[in-house]
Scaffold this motif. Sequence first.
Motif, mmCIF file in Angstrom:
data_model
loop_
_atom_site.group_PDB
_atom_site.id
_atom_site.type_symbol
_atom_site.label_atom_id
_atom_site.label_comp_id
_atom_site.label_asym_id
_atom_site.label_seq_id
_atom_site.Cartn_x
_atom_site.Cartn_y
_atom_site.Cartn_z
ATOM 1 N N MET A 1 5.590 1.462 -9.530
ATOM 2 C CA MET A 1 6.120 1.467 -8.747
ATOM 3 C C MET A 1 5.565 1.314 -7.136
ATOM 4 O O MET A 1 5.072 2.082 -6.827
ATOM 5 N N GLY A 2 5.006 -0.028 -6.794
ATOM 6 C CA GLY A 2 4.293 -0.166 -5.704
ATOM 7 C C GLY A 2 5.584 -1.247 -4.425
ATOM 8 O O GLY A 2 6.996 -0.968 -5.365
ATOM 9 N N ASN A 3 4.941 -1.380 -3.983
ATOM 10 C CA ASN A 3 5.787 -1.551 -2.402
ATOM 11 C C ASN A 3 5.976 -2.436 -1.653
ATOM 12 O O ASN A 3 6.128 -3.673 -1.126
ATOM 13 N N ASN A 4 4.889 -3.376 -2.984
ATOM 14 C CA ASN A 4 4.575 -5.038 -2.555
ATOM 15 C C ASN A 4 5.549 -6.097 -3.347
ATOM 16 O O ASN A 4 5.015 -5.693 -5.153
ATOM 17 N N LEU A 5 6.181 -6.775 -2.906
ATOM 18 C CA LEU A 5 7.122 -7.956 -4.252
ATOM 19 C C LEU A 5 6.420 -8.996 -4.184
ATOM 20 O O LEU A 5 5.964 -9.621 -3.236
ATOM 21 N N GLY B 1 6.106 -16.266 -2.377
ATOM 22 C CA GLY B 1 5.587 -15.631 -0.973
ATOM 23 C C GLY B 1 5.455 -13.961 -1.410
ATOM 24 O O GLY B 1 6.113 -13.646 -2.548
ATOM 25 N N PHE B 2 4.897 -13.559 -1.259
ATOM 26 C CA PHE B 2 5.293 -11.775 -0.677
ATOM 27 C C PHE B 2 6.049 -11.285 0.610
ATOM 28 O O PHE B 2 5.447 -11.889 1.491
ATOM 29 N N VAL B 3 6.653 -10.312 -0.325
ATOM 30 C CA VAL B 3 7.407 -9.298 0.597
ATOM 31 C C VAL B 3 6.830 -8.043 0.693
ATOM 32 O O VAL B 3 6.914 -7.231 -0.530
ATOM 33 N N GLU B 4 6.549 -6.639 1.978
ATOM 34 C CA GLU B 4 5.403 -5.187 1.313
ATOM 35 C C GLU B 4 7.263 -4.712 2.295
ATOM 36 O O GLU B 4 7.435 -5.276 3.534
ATOM 37 N N PRO C 1 -1.057 -6.616 -8.114
ATOM 38 C CA PRO C 1 -2.571 -6.550 -7.168
ATOM 39 C C PRO C 1 -3.309 -7.653 -7.636
ATOM 40 O O PRO C 1 -3.933 -8.518 -8.706
ATOM 41 N N ARG C 2 -3.759 -7.920 -6.368
ATOM 42 C CA ARG C 2 -4.301 -9.255 -6.363
ATOM 43 C C ARG C 2 -5.905 -8.323 -7.057
ATOM 44 O O ARG C 2 -6.936 -7.708 -7.125
ATOM 45 N N GLN C 3 -6.350 -9.713 -7.857
ATOM 46 C CA GLN C 3 -8.037 -9.774 -8.680
ATOM 47 C C GLN C 3 -8.235 -10.375 -7.604
ATOM 48 O O GLN C 3 -8.175 -11.400 -7.066
#
Length: 98
Positions: free
Chosen positions: A1-5, A47-50, A81-83
Amino acid sequence: MGNNLYVGNLSYNTTEDGLRQAFAAYGEVTRVNIITDRETGRPRGFGFVEMGTDEQAQAAIQGLNGQDLDGRQIRVAEANPRQPREDRGGFGGSRTRW
């Protein structure tokens, strides 16, 4: 699990401050980024939320996924994850001789 949503189905009226405020109820928000169209500058609806920790990110997913924000039912999930982009050169597509 990551903290980037990843946050999808955002209203075009949703601001980064509004998104930050919604997620702050679940912990520390370290970064917010609403993606905009490169040419028009208009929001693209996601969008993205960290979040500060993985646990806070999981709480935000459970608490906000499917909830109403600015009149839209948002989708919240762990971001992939960003490619890396390939350098294609030119305009991409096939090379046509004029």
